[in-house]
Design an enzyme around this catalytic site. Structure first.
Site, PDB file in Angstrom:
ATOM      1  NE  ARG A 193      38.588  43.647  33.208  1.00 24.39           N
ATOM      2  CZ  ARG A 193      38.860  42.541  33.900  1.00 24.39           C
ATOM      3  NH1 ARG A 193      38.101  42.201  34.904  1.00 24.39           N
ATOM      4  NH2 ARG A 193      39.882  41.795  33.583  1.00 24.39           N
ATOM      5  CG  ASP A 194      44.742  49.109  32.760  1.00 24.13           C
ATOM      6  OD1 ASP A 194      44.731  49.735  33.852  1.00 24.13           O
ATOM      7  OD2 ASP A 194      45.797  48.677  32.245  1.00 24.13           O
ATOM      8  CB  ILE A 195      40.286  54.143  31.434  1.00 24.04           C
ATOM      9  CG1 ILE A 195      39.230  53.343  30.684  1.00 24.04           C
ATOM     10  CG2 ILE A 195      40.391  55.572  30.904  1.00 24.04           C
ATOM     11  CD1 ILE A 195      39.479  53.182  29.208  1.00 24.04           C
ATOM     12  CG  ASN A 232      46.425  51.477  28.649  1.00 21.30           C
ATOM     13  OD1 ASN A 232      47.560  51.186  28.276  1.00 21.30           O
ATOM     14  ND2 ASN A 232      45.816  50.841  29.616  1.00 21.30           N
ATOM     15  CB  THR A 258      46.528  50.848  36.380  1.00 16.43           C
ATOM     16  OG1 THR A 258      46.950  50.112  35.228  1.00 16.43           O
ATOM     17  CG2 THR A 258      47.674  51.718  36.882  1.00 16.43           C
TER      18      THR A 258
END
Length: 185
Positions: free
Chosen positions: A42-44, A48, A85
């Site tokens: 959920r935050d690629i 990261n 993001t």
């Protein structure tokens, strides 16, 4: 951490991106592993993804990760909390709809777009404007921002950035099968 190219010096970065094809496949492999374990990241985003000198990949920051829901758990689940993001969030994530591996594939597509062009697929003057562009606006082909990119790379990235999850790759392995033979430049 994958570094974005400086916006003013985009084209010298293309040499690095050409050699990054195997790294992109490794990032996809790491994401496929996460999905096989029934998790969504959920935050690629570039921040990261860590790459060491040997080219090993580490996908980090699982603070927003959630389990992939089965049929029974979907019936009991509450509406998903909107988190992520803004520059990399999929439309269904923004709208609080059901999340699937295609949600991470959208974020991965936004990451590839930015790595290849030096800019995210969407920008907005306010946070809400940026989010609404993810939901409603069609992205430009990456080659419009970096003309040396191939039409086949455009096609694969635009498929990843499709508004409808069913029009994206269903699994990361599908992306890998197509991407392995894609010429980026």
């Amino acid at each position: 951490m994958l570094r974005r190219p400086p916006r003013s010096t985009l084209f010298p970065y293309t040499t690095l991106f050409r050699s990054a094809h195997p790294l992109i496949c490794r990032i996809a492999g790491a994401l496929a592993y996460v999905h096989e374990k029934r998790w969504l990241h959920r935050d690629i985003k570039p921040e990261n993804v860590l790459v060491n000198r040997a080219g090993q990949i580490r996908l980090i920051d699982f603070s927003l990760a959630t389990r992939i829901q089965g049929r029974f758990s979907r019936m009991l689940a509450r509406k998903a909390k909107v988190q992520g993001t803004r520059s990399y969030m999929a439309p269904e994530q923004i709208l609080g709809k059901r999340l699937t591996p295609a949600t991470d594939i959208y974020g991965f597509g936004a990451l590839l777009f930015e790595l290849a062009t030096g800019r995210p697929p969407f920008v907005g003057s306010t946070p809400n404007e940026l989010l609404m562009r993810h939901v409603h606006a069609q992205p430009n082909a990456p080659s419009m921002h970096a003309p040396e990119l191939t039409p086949e790379f455009d096609e694969i990235v635009l498929r990843m950035l499709s508004k409808k999850p069913k029009e994206r790759f269903a699994k990361v392995h599908e992306f890998l099968a197509d991407f392995r033979d894609v010429r980026v430049f």
